[in-house]
Design a protein around this motif. Structure first.
Motif, short mmCIF file in Angstrom:
data_model
loop_
_atom_site.label_atom_id
_atom_site.label_comp_id
_atom_site.label_asym_id
_atom_site.label_seq_id
_atom_site.Cartn_x
_atom_site.Cartn_y
_atom_site.Cartn_z
N ARG A 163 52.64 48.98 69.62
CA ARG A 163 51.30 49.56 69.46
C ARG A 163 50.37 49.07 70.56
NH1 ARG A 163 48.59 47.80 64.21
NH2 ARG A 163 50.48 48.72 63.36
N ARG A 164 50.43 47.79 70.89
CA ARG A 164 49.53 47.24 71.90
C ARG A 164 49.93 47.67 73.32
NH1 ARG A 164 47.63 41.12 73.63
NH2 ARG A 164 46.27 41.90 75.24
N TYR A 165 51.21 47.61 73.62
CA TYR A 165 51.67 47.84 75.00
C TYR A 165 52.23 49.24 75.24
CZ TYR A 165 50.77 42.91 75.60
OH TYR A 165 50.15 41.70 75.66
N TRP A 166 52.17 50.11 74.26
CA TRP A 166 52.56 51.51 74.38
C TRP A 166 54.03 51.71 74.70
CZ3 TRP A 166 47.91 51.67 77.99
CH2 TRP A 166 46.74 51.65 77.26
N SER A 167 54.85 50.70 74.47
CA SER A 167 56.30 50.83 74.61
C SER A 167 56.94 49.71 73.80
CB SER A 167 56.75 50.76 76.06
OG SER A 167 56.50 49.48 76.60
N ALA A 168 58.14 49.97 73.34
CA ALA A 168 58.84 48.97 72.54
C ALA A 168 59.23 47.78 73.40
CB ALA A 168 60.09 49.59 71.92
N PRO A 169 59.27 46.59 72.80
CA PRO A 169 59.73 45.42 73.55
C PRO A 169 61.24 45.51 73.75
CG PRO A 169 59.43 44.83 71.26
CD PRO A 169 58.94 46.26 71.41
N PRO A 170 61.77 44.73 74.68
CA PRO A 170 63.24 44.68 74.81
C PRO A 170 63.87 44.28 73.47
CG PRO A 170 62.16 43.55 76.62
CD PRO A 170 61.09 43.88 75.63
N ASN A 171 65.09 44.71 73.25
CA ASN A 171 65.78 44.40 72.00
C ASN A 171 67.14 43.75 72.28
OD1 ASN A 171 66.47 44.20 69.34
ND2 ASN A 171 66.90 46.37 69.06
N PRO A 172 67.12 42.58 72.93
CA PRO A 172 68.39 41.91 73.22
C PRO A 172 68.95 41.26 71.95
CG PRO A 172 66.55 40.53 73.86
CD PRO A 172 65.97 41.84 73.40
N PRO A 173 70.23 40.90 72.00
CA PRO A 173 70.80 40.16 70.86
C PRO A 173 70.02 38.86 70.65
CG PRO A 173 72.51 40.84 72.39
CD PRO A 173 71.19 41.14 73.05
N ASP A 174 69.90 38.45 69.41
CA ASP A 174 69.23 37.20 69.03
C ASP A 174 67.73 37.22 69.32
OD1 ASP A 174 69.45 34.88 67.61
OD2 ASP A 174 69.91 33.63 69.34
N ARG A 175 67.13 38.45 69.24
CA ARG A 175 65.67 38.55 69.40
C ARG A 175 64.99 37.86 68.22
NH1 ARG A 175 62.52 44.29 69.83
NH2 ARG A 175 63.28 44.51 67.70
N VAL A 176 63.93 37.15 68.51
CA VAL A 176 63.13 36.45 67.51
C VAL A 176 61.66 36.73 67.80
CG1 VAL A 176 64.83 34.60 67.17
CG2 VAL A 176 63.01 34.31 68.88
N VAL A 177 60.82 36.35 66.88
CA VAL A 177 59.38 36.40 67.12
C VAL A 177 58.84 35.00 66.91
CG1 VAL A 177 58.80 37.09 64.74
CG2 VAL A 177 57.20 37.58 66.60
N ILE A 178 58.00 34.58 67.83
CA ILE A 178 57.27 33.32 67.66
C ILE A 178 55.94 33.67 67.01
CG2 ILE A 178 56.12 31.38 68.80
CD1 ILE A 178 58.30 31.56 70.98
N GLU A 179 55.69 33.09 65.86
CA GLU A 179 54.42 33.30 65.18
C GLU A 179 53.55 32.07 65.39
OE1 GLU A 179 55.32 34.19 61.08
OE2 GLU A 179 55.89 36.25 61.57
N ILE A 180 52.33 32.31 65.81
CA ILE A 180 51.37 31.23 66.04
C ILE A 180 50.28 31.34 64.98
CG2 ILE A 180 49.71 30.21 67.64
CD1 ILE A 180 51.96 32.31 69.45
N ALA A 181 50.19 30.34 64.11
CA ALA A 181 49.14 30.28 63.11
C ALA A 181 47.90 29.72 63.80
CB ALA A 181 49.56 29.42 61.94
N VAL A 182 47.02 30.60 64.24
CA VAL A 182 45.87 30.21 65.05
C VAL A 182 44.83 29.51 64.21
CG1 VAL A 182 44.01 31.08 66.53
CG2 VAL A 182 46.31 32.08 66.69
N ASP A 183 44.43 28.31 64.65
CA ASP A 183 43.38 27.57 63.96
C ASP A 183 42.24 27.16 64.88
OD1 ASP A 183 44.41 25.38 65.38
OD2 ASP A 183 45.53 24.63 63.66
N ARG A 184 42.35 27.53 66.15
CA ARG A 184 41.27 27.24 67.10
C ARG A 184 41.23 28.34 68.15
NH1 ARG A 184 40.74 21.58 70.11
NH2 ARG A 184 38.91 21.25 68.85
N VAL A 185 40.01 28.80 68.44
CA VAL A 185 39.80 29.82 69.46
C VAL A 185 38.76 29.29 70.44
CG1 VAL A 185 39.07 32.20 69.92
CG2 VAL A 185 40.32 31.66 67.81
N LEU A 186 39.13 29.28 71.71
CA LEU A 186 38.21 28.85 72.77
C LEU A 186 37.95 30.05 73.67
CD1 LEU A 186 40.14 25.58 73.61
CD2 LEU A 186 38.10 25.77 72.18
N THR A 187 36.72 30.25 74.09
CA THR A 187 36.40 31.42 74.91
C THR A 187 35.40 31.08 76.02
OG1 THR A 187 34.45 32.15 73.68
CG2 THR A 187 36.58 32.85 72.83
N LEU A 188 35.40 31.95 77.04
CA LEU A 188 34.37 31.89 78.08
C LEU A 188 34.11 33.31 78.54
CD1 LEU A 188 32.59 30.09 79.94
CD2 LEU A 188 34.43 30.30 81.62
#
Length: 144
Positions: free
Chosen positions: A117-142
């Motif tokens: 949805r974000r990048y308008w194309s599917a990500p690669p689908n190699p064997p042993d694909r995983v997703v890293i989930e980041i539980a965000v608890d801090r946001v820094l901006t400039l």
């Protein structure tokens, strides 16, 4: 500007509140981020990645394979601190939190759908694909 919100890493029920301008910046399809994990010897590993941000759950996601250095770093120290930093000129947003390598097929597929949805194309689908989930608890901006 720092917008810290503390919550347990496993609790995804509360979203990290970010201003609309930061939300728009994080969802711009043109951006990638520098993703930082720590190697087992404590030195930083930084890699450019595409990622997704879901404010409702407070999760950022990175698609990869289990054999990648970033995944191996997190498999060696589950729940360790990670950072995603998206930059555009002199504007940036850093998302910090605890990272977890997820192999569950439903959550990997969700990560892939959000990526497409974000990048308008599917990500690669190699064997042993995983997703890293980041539980965000801090946001820094400039300048966002």
């Amino acid at each position: 500007m720092s917008l810290p919100k503390q919550r347990p890493a496993a609790d995804h029920s509360a979203a990290v509140a970010v201003p609309a301008s930061v939300e728009a910046f994080l969802n711009d399809a043109q951006h990638v981020a520098a993703f930082t994990t720590l190697r087992p010897d404590g030195t930083p590993h930084v890699a450019p990645v595409r990622f997704t941000w879901e404010a409702r759950s407070g999760l950022a996601r990175v698609m990869t394979v289990a054999a990648s250095r970033k995944a191996r770093n997190l498999l060696a120290a589950p729940g360790s601190r990670v950072a995603l930093c998206q930059v555009d000129g002199f504007s940036w947003v850093t998302l910090e939190g605890s990272g977890t390598v997820v192999r569950d097929p439903e959550r990997v597929e969700l990560g892939a759908r959000l990526y497409a949805r974000r990048y308008w194309s599917a990500p690669p689908n190699p064997p042993d694909r995983v997703v890293i989930e980041i539980a965000v608890d801090r946001v820094l901006t400039l300048n966002t």
